[in-house]
Design a protein around this motif. Structure first.
Motif, PDB file in Angstrom:
ATOM      1  N   LEU A  41      41.830  22.304  65.271  1.00  0.00           N
ATOM      2  CA  LEU A  41      42.177  22.552  63.876  1.00  0.00           C
ATOM      3  C   LEU A  41      41.196  21.863  62.943  1.00  0.00           C
ATOM      4  CD1 LEU A  41      46.070  22.135  63.945  1.00  0.00           C
ATOM      5  CD2 LEU A  41      44.684  24.185  64.333  1.00  0.00           C
ATOM      6  N   ASN A  42      40.703  22.634  61.984  1.00  0.00           N
ATOM      7  CA  ASN A  42      39.945  22.055  60.882  1.00  0.00           C
ATOM      8  C   ASN A  42      40.846  22.069  59.652  1.00  0.00           C
ATOM      9  OD1 ASN A  42      37.586  21.310  62.038  1.00  0.00           O
ATOM     10  ND2 ASN A  42      36.362  23.004  61.250  1.00  0.00           N
ATOM     11  N   TYR A  43      40.533  21.184  58.729  1.00  0.00           N
ATOM     12  CA  TYR A  43      41.341  21.107  57.518  1.00  0.00           C
ATOM     13  C   TYR A  43      40.415  21.194  56.314  1.00  0.00           C
ATOM     14  CZ  TYR A  43      45.170  19.467  60.495  1.00  0.00           C
ATOM     15  OH  TYR A  43      46.138  19.361  61.456  1.00  0.00           O
ATOM     16  N   GLN A  44      40.798  22.003  55.329  1.00  0.00           N
ATOM     17  CA  GLN A  44      40.002  22.071  54.100  1.00  0.00           C
ATOM     18  C   GLN A  44      40.838  21.604  52.919  1.00  0.00           C
ATOM     19  OE1 GLN A  44      38.596  25.916  52.620  1.00  0.00           O
ATOM     20  NE2 GLN A  44      36.711  24.948  51.915  1.00  0.00           N
ATOM     21  N   GLU A  58      44.349  22.952  53.835  1.00  0.00           N
ATOM     22  CA  GLU A  58      44.614  24.188  54.577  1.00  0.00           C
ATOM     23  C   GLU A  58      44.097  24.046  56.001  1.00  0.00           C
ATOM     24  OE1 GLU A  58      43.953  29.032  54.724  1.00  0.00           O
ATOM     25  OE2 GLU A  58      42.815  27.904  53.229  1.00  0.00           O
ATOM     26  N   VAL A  59      44.908  24.475  56.953  1.00  0.00           N
ATOM     27  CA  VAL A  59      44.551  24.427  58.367  1.00  0.00           C
ATOM     28  C   VAL A  59      43.768  25.670  58.741  1.00  0.00           C
ATOM     29  CG1 VAL A  59      45.491  24.371  60.697  1.00  0.00           C
ATOM     30  CG2 VAL A  59      46.688  23.192  58.852  1.00  0.00           C
ATOM     31  N   GLY A 233      37.378  29.452  47.431  1.00  0.00           N
ATOM     32  CA  GLY A 233      35.932  29.699  47.534  1.00  0.00           C
ATOM     33  C   GLY A 233      35.120  29.149  46.379  1.00  0.00           C
ATOM     34  N   VAL A 234      35.540  28.031  45.811  1.00  0.00           N
ATOM     35  CA  VAL A 234      34.778  27.410  44.716  1.00  0.00           C
ATOM     36  C   VAL A 234      33.552  26.713  45.310  1.00  0.00           C
ATOM     37  CG1 VAL A 234      34.836  25.758  42.820  1.00  0.00           C
ATOM     38  CG2 VAL A 234      36.899  27.072  43.404  1.00  0.00           C
ATOM     39  N   GLU A 235      32.376  27.182  44.916  1.00  0.00           N
ATOM     40  CA  GLU A 235      31.137  26.651  45.501  1.00  0.00           C
ATOM     41  C   GLU A 235      30.268  25.900  44.503  1.00  0.00           C
ATOM     42  OE1 GLU A 235      29.140  29.902  47.447  1.00  0.00           O
ATOM     43  OE2 GLU A 235      30.627  30.029  49.053  1.00  0.00           O
ATOM     44  N   LEU A 255      32.497  23.332  47.462  1.00  0.00           N
ATOM     45  CA  LEU A 255      32.176  22.296  46.476  1.00  0.00           C
ATOM     46  C   LEU A 255      33.095  21.080  46.642  1.00  0.00           C
ATOM     47  CD1 LEU A 255      30.616  21.512  43.790  1.00  0.00           C
ATOM     48  CD2 LEU A 255      32.606  22.414  42.572  1.00  0.00           C
ATOM     49  N   LEU A 256      34.340  21.336  46.957  1.00  0.00           N
ATOM     50  CA  LEU A 256      35.337  20.257  47.039  1.00  0.00           C
ATOM     51  C   LEU A 256      35.441  19.681  48.443  1.00  0.00           C
ATOM     52  CD1 LEU A 256      37.839  22.308  44.925  1.00  0.00           C
ATOM     53  CD2 LEU A 256      36.572  20.309  44.129  1.00  0.00           C
ATOM     54  N   GLY A 257      35.074  20.492  49.421  1.00  0.00           N
ATOM     55  CA  GLY A 257      35.116  20.023  50.800  1.00  0.00           C
ATOM     56  C   GLY A 257      35.036  21.164  51.784  1.00  0.00           C
ATOM     57  N   ARG A 258      34.219  20.982  52.811  1.00  0.00           N
ATOM     58  CA  ARG A 258      34.121  21.966  53.893  1.00  0.00           C
ATOM     59  C   ARG A 258      35.304  21.774  54.823  1.00  0.00           C
ATOM     60  NH1 ARG A 258      29.412  25.526  54.593  1.00  0.00           N
ATOM     61  NH2 ARG A 258      28.176  25.011  52.765  1.00  0.00           N
TER      62      ARG A 258
END
Ligand code: C2E
Ligand code: CA
Ligand code: CA
Ligand code: CA
Length: 271
Positions: A41-44, A58-59, A233-235, A255-258
């Motif tokens: 799991l990745n988290y954004q 978000e997972v 999708g804010v970049e 922009l806020l985190g990968r």
């Protein structure tokens, strides 16, 4: 039979067969992937636009296959949905995410994607209830993201399930809003807790007045229905400025985190 009459059709059929064989192979591998511990799991991070505070994560599921390498969910989720493996996989994601989030030193929300297939073929309210009990995660910390198509196929069943899940104290976000099947009617037929504005709207927002008008209209809709809007999708910081100016509540994007493993992020936060 027809295919043997012309080389063209023959070639086409062989290709189709190959694609079908590939899918069958991948389907088999997906069924084995949980036990083989190939999923991660990745988290954004999701943040408040006005304060910059973290509101949730978000997972996002990742599949590391020994030969294929990292496979994108865009490529394997449709296969998992087609063959049914999404049911155990989706259950694993939900349980794992709730288990991890219950152990965090902070009480941010955890947002889990639900497949339409899960809503159609599983007793989701019962599963969510069971997982919350098992993991001890507070229901108010869980958010489920659903796309419009999940409501579309069997609307009555889906709405019934969503109401029962909401009654547990879990919140529900409508994902990819503004694309595909999403319609205003769905927004009216269920009290969503969040609208996730699809990334496609942000792509031109810096250059095009028309794109900005679309964003503005969806934000006004959210305001009228009293549903907070999260922009996906804010970049760029310019996009974020526009969103702030237009009154968007939350944002998510590179922009806020990968998307990344959670440990790293919680440590950064604590520092
Ligand atoms: P989604 O739910 O719309 O997730 C957002 C996707 O946008 C993620 O792609 C994320 O990595 C990507 N993204 C985030 N910020 C940015 C940005 O600033 N720019 C760009 N270009 N992209 C950004 P990912 O992780 O590849 O996932 C793709 C899709 O796969 C998800 O779209 C979701 O529909 C599905 N998916 C992922 N994990 C799960 C899961 O556990 N269960 C189910 N059913 N579906 C999942
Ligand atoms: Ca999502
Ligand atoms: Ca989305
Ligand atoms: Ca999507």
């Amino acid at each position: 039979a027809k295919a043997s009459l012309t080389g063209e059709f023959c070639f086409y059929d062989v290709e189709m067969d190959e694609a079908a064989r590939d899918r069958t192979k991948m389907a088999k591998e997906l069924w084995a992937a949980i036990d083989a511990k190939q999923f991660h799991l990745n988290y954004q991070v999701q943040k408040s636009v006005s304060t910059g505070d973290i509101t949730g994560y978000e997972v996002l599921l990742r599949w590391y296959h020994p030969e294929r390498g990292l496979v994108s969910p865009v490529d394997f989720i449709p296969v998992a949905e087609e063959c049914g493996a999404i049911l155990p996989i989706g259950e694993w994601v939900l349980r794992e995410a709730c288990r991890e989030a219950a152990g965090w030193p902070v009480d941010h929300k955890v947002a889990v994607n639900l497949s339409p297939v899960q809503i159609a073929h599983t007793d989701m309210p019962a599963l969510v209830h069971q997982v919350l009990l098992e993991t001890g995660l507070k229901p108010s910390r869980l958010e489920l993201e659903i796309t419009e198509s999940s409501i579309f196929s069997d609307k009555q069943r889906a709405l019934h399930a969503l109401r029962a899940i909401k009654a547990l104290g879990v919140s529900i976000a409508i994902d990819d809003f503004g694309t595909g099947y999403s319609s205003l009617e769905t927004l009216q037929s269920f009290p969503f807790d969040k609208i996730k504005l699809d990334r496609s709207f942000l792509i031109d927002v810096e250059r095009s007045e028309e794109a900005k008008a679309m964003v503005r209209a969806i934000l006004a809709l959210g305001q009228g229905l009293r549903i907070p809007v999260l922009a996906e999708g804010v970049e760029t910081s310019h996009q974020l400025d526009i969103l702030r100016h237009e009154g968007c509540h939350e944002a998510q994007g590179y922009l806020l985190g990968r998307p990344m493993p959670i440990d790293k992020q919680l440590l950064t936060e604590a520092a």
